[in-house]
Design an enzyme around this catalytic site. Sequence first.
Site, PDB file in Angstrom:
ATOM      1  N   CYS A 117      55.574 -37.814   9.546  1.00  0.00           N
ATOM      2  CA  CYS A 117      55.915 -36.497   8.818  1.00  0.00           C
ATOM      3  C   CYS A 117      54.706 -35.752   9.456  1.00  0.00           C
ATOM      4  O   CYS A 117      54.383 -34.502   8.793  1.00  0.00           O
ATOM      5  CB  CYS A 117      55.463 -36.817   7.386  1.00  0.00           C
ATOM      6  SG  CYS A 117      56.879 -37.929   6.623  1.00  0.00           S
ATOM      7  N   HIS A 135      54.745 -36.734   0.512  1.00  0.00           N
ATOM      8  CA  HIS A 135      56.372 -36.725   0.834  1.00  0.00           C
ATOM      9  C   HIS A 135      56.719 -38.144   0.410  1.00  0.00           C
ATOM     10  O   HIS A 135      56.583 -39.093   0.388  1.00  0.00           O
ATOM     11  CB  HIS A 135      56.522 -36.869   2.374  1.00  0.00           C
ATOM     12  CG  HIS A 135      58.039 -37.010   2.910  1.00  0.00           C
ATOM     13  ND1 HIS A 135      58.860 -36.289   2.254  1.00  0.00           N
ATOM     14  CD2 HIS A 135      58.402 -38.050   3.728  1.00  0.00           C
ATOM     15  CE1 HIS A 135      60.156 -36.704   3.029  1.00  0.00           C
ATOM     16  NE2 HIS A 135      59.998 -37.536   3.625  1.00  0.00           N
ATOM     17  N   GLU A 160      59.145 -27.718 -20.486  1.00  0.00           N
ATOM     18  CA  GLU A 160      57.496 -27.974 -20.618  1.00  0.00           C
ATOM     19  C   GLU A 160      56.732 -28.118 -19.412  1.00  0.00           C
ATOM     20  O   GLU A 160      55.847 -27.808 -18.984  1.00  0.00           O
ATOM     21  CB  GLU A 160      57.373 -28.879 -21.687  1.00  0.00           C
ATOM     22  CG  GLU A 160      55.940 -29.080 -22.205  1.00  0.00           C
ATOM     23  CD  GLU A 160      55.302 -27.835 -22.609  1.00  0.00           C
ATOM     24  OE1 GLU A 160      53.791 -27.936 -22.659  1.00  0.00           O
ATOM     25  OE2 GLU A 160      55.757 -26.976 -22.949  1.00  0.00           O
ATOM     26  N   HIS A 210      67.325 -36.355   1.146  1.00  0.00           N
ATOM     27  CA  HIS A 210      66.245 -36.956   1.939  1.00  0.00           C
ATOM     28  C   HIS A 210      65.211 -37.217   0.893  1.00  0.00           C
ATOM     29  O   HIS A 210      64.841 -38.233   0.514  1.00  0.00           O
ATOM     30  CB  HIS A 210      65.911 -36.066   3.076  1.00  0.00           C
ATOM     31  CG  HIS A 210      64.632 -36.594   3.833  1.00  0.00           C
ATOM     32  ND1 HIS A 210      64.555 -36.335   5.303  1.00  0.00           N
ATOM     33  CD2 HIS A 210      63.627 -37.477   3.593  1.00  0.00           C
ATOM     34  CE1 HIS A 210      63.402 -37.071   5.606  1.00  0.00           C
ATOM     35  NE2 HIS A 210      62.916 -37.566   4.666  1.00  0.00           N
ATOM     36  N   GLU A 284      57.190  -0.059 -20.102  1.00  0.00           N
ATOM     37  CA  GLU A 284      56.938   1.031 -20.492  1.00  0.00           C
ATOM     38  C   GLU A 284      57.594   2.205 -20.340  1.00  0.00           C
ATOM     39  O   GLU A 284      58.035   2.584 -19.159  1.00  0.00           O
ATOM     40  CB  GLU A 284      55.322   1.450 -20.151  1.00  0.00           C
ATOM     41  CG  GLU A 284      54.604   2.746 -20.481  1.00  0.00           C
ATOM     42  CD  GLU A 284      53.427   2.952 -19.901  1.00  0.00           C
ATOM     43  OE1 GLU A 284      52.793   3.984 -20.271  1.00  0.00           O
ATOM     44  OE2 GLU A 284      52.874   2.116 -19.068  1.00  0.00           O
ATOM     45  N   SER A 417      56.547  -5.439 -14.564  1.00  0.00           N
ATOM     46  CA  SER A 417      55.466  -4.329 -15.031  1.00  0.00           C
ATOM     47  C   SER A 417      54.160  -4.478 -14.650  1.00  0.00           C
ATOM     48  O   SER A 417      53.690  -5.416 -13.607  1.00  0.00           O
ATOM     49  CB  SER A 417      55.193  -4.542 -16.571  1.00  0.00           C
ATOM     50  OG  SER A 417      54.196  -4.066 -17.299  1.00  0.00           O
ATOM     51  N   SER A 418      53.411  -3.480 -14.550  1.00  0.00           N
ATOM     52  CA  SER A 418      51.787  -3.434 -13.593  1.00  0.00           C
ATOM     53  C   SER A 418      50.975  -4.167 -14.809  1.00  0.00           C
ATOM     54  O   SER A 418      49.888  -4.623 -14.370  1.00  0.00           O
ATOM     55  CB  SER A 418      51.436  -1.958 -13.727  1.00  0.00           C
ATOM     56  OG  SER A 418      51.491  -1.246 -15.176  1.00  0.00           O
ATOM     57  N   LYS A 451      54.268  -1.360  -7.858  1.00  0.00           N
ATOM     58  CA  LYS A 451      55.747  -1.051  -8.314  1.00  0.00           C
ATOM     59  C   LYS A 451      56.224   0.196  -7.406  1.00  0.00           C
ATOM     60  O   LYS A 451      57.454   0.477  -7.429  1.00  0.00           O
ATOM     61  CB  LYS A 451      55.723  -0.833  -9.865  1.00  0.00           C
ATOM     62  CG  LYS A 451      55.280  -2.048 -10.669  1.00  0.00           C
ATOM     63  CD  LYS A 451      55.632  -1.686 -12.174  1.00  0.00           C
ATOM     64  CE  LYS A 451      57.011  -1.377 -12.484  1.00  0.00           C
ATOM     65  NZ  LYS A 451      57.048  -1.130 -14.067  1.00  0.00           N
ATOM     66  N   ASP A 477      61.661   4.237 -15.904  1.00  0.00           N
ATOM     67  CA  ASP A 477      61.381   5.478 -16.019  1.00  0.00           C
ATOM     68  C   ASP A 477      60.771   6.191 -15.143  1.00  0.00           C
ATOM     69  O   ASP A 477      60.672   7.363 -15.367  1.00  0.00           O
ATOM     70  CB  ASP A 477      60.868   5.536 -17.667  1.00  0.00           C
ATOM     71  CG  ASP A 477      59.426   5.213 -17.457  1.00  0.00           C
ATOM     72  OD1 ASP A 477      58.526   5.936 -18.036  1.00  0.00           O
ATOM     73  OD2 ASP A 477      59.027   3.944 -17.122  1.00  0.00           O
TER      74      ASP A 477
END
Length: 518
Positions: A117, A135, A160, A210, A284, A417-418, A451, A477
């Site tokens: 590996c 692994h 959870e 695997h 918003e 959202s920001s 955004k 918007d």
Amino acid sequence: MAAAAATAVAVNGVKAASTSQAYVESTPVKETKVLISDLCRQFYTLGWVSGTGGSITIKVHDDSIPKPNQLILMSPSGVQKERMVPEDMYVISPSGSVLYSPSPKPYPHKPPKCSDCAPLFMKAYDMRNAGAVIHSHGMESCLVTMINPLSKEFRITHMEMIKGIQGHGYYDELVVPIIENTAQERELTESLAAAIEAYPKATAVLVRNHGIYIWGDSWISAKTQAECYHYLFDAAIKLHQLGLDWSTPTHGPISNKKLSAKAGSLISNNAIEPSRRCILLDIEGTTTPISFVTDVLFPYARDNVGRHLDATYDSPETQDDIKLLRSQVEADLEQGIVGAVPIPSEDEEKMEVIAALVANVNAMIKADRKITALKQLQGHIWQTGFQNNELEGVVFDDVPEALEKWHALGIKVYIYSSGSRLAQRLLFGNTNYGDLRKYLCGFFDTTVGNKKETRSYFEIAEAVGVDKPAEILFVTDVFQEAVAAKTAGLEVTISVRPGNGPLLENHGFRTITSFSDI
């Protein structure tokens, strides 16, 4: 026997760096060798490294050495992992060269060989600055890739144990890429590297039929996540056996159509059932009145920033917020941003530091800046407000019914959202219609990108796993956000709500005044 650094053998096609023999034989190296031996014995009992399969590698932690330059220890290949001793471990340079190899043992032991590996481990170290990589050949990690042999991802939400995966919370959707197996382990190197690059939030890659590669900042992080991943895979397998869908928030019954797709069956026209559709929502002016943000949330954060900083100043969370703000303000001062004022050093009086922070935060809020440093602090201030019942989230009246309907149809809904992800979860978890988070599959904020930038929507499309960006409907918007999303290939609708700003004439987008129009 120990190999001299000058004659080290390259594991990854890279020559060895100069390393002191004394350090190779130092106490930290010896202690890490013992740790790997102990962990492999434990992993054997869990079924992760039976039959000589599986492996583990750990960097030798030393605060005086940057992580990329720390020595690497790896378990050998083709040996009984539960019977390994510290002297069996290989010592690897940061560049991937063997600095120490174990002495051969008499028959029936095989000649020593570094883990097959190794090239894959090095990719996780180089691309993710990992501190340890595990692994595992655990049965759960194998079977979960076989439920749908056509799937390129494992997805699960509302469990959870997702909280144990770095960067994830209970309400988030955990996505683990799946790559195809090969005859030789080293042949997986390039596909694993491609998956790591394509999924920047992932801390693991599944290999079909695997096992799994899992990495973390330290051996504790890698081990904790490995235990959580195996738990989640086992849960998914059991839910599948019960006919329940682990990838949706309610884990309800899998429809006949979906069962067919999960089994990899073909529908009548010999095509695979298309991926489910997603809806991406702005907050918003889309789910929530602009006035709630501007008249309630922003003033609350502005009025309570000083109190919050004073009460929580010494907490790790607030110190992290302050660190981010310092970095942002330093950049603002260099660029001559209006309202930026120097923040005294940590050695100065606490109240002087807080006063400067308050001044900067107020200026940022006034300018409505969409920056992580501000949004993270605001999220923590609002958290206190919601916990004290001083704040209640507001959504438009048509939002809860629409979310419930989309959820029942199997449409995955995400928020972008920001505001920070914490702030988003707080708002939707404490609305005037109760907790709406059960209808949401995940949250995106400015850590994925601005955004108004097209690349942000490419990142989101990649994260939610659609085959084509057009399978996502984005509702916002803001015209500039709509343009950026459309450029990325998303379907876009503009939300026209009371209090929203005016739109340009001939803007070219479909508009809605209620989610019932979708």
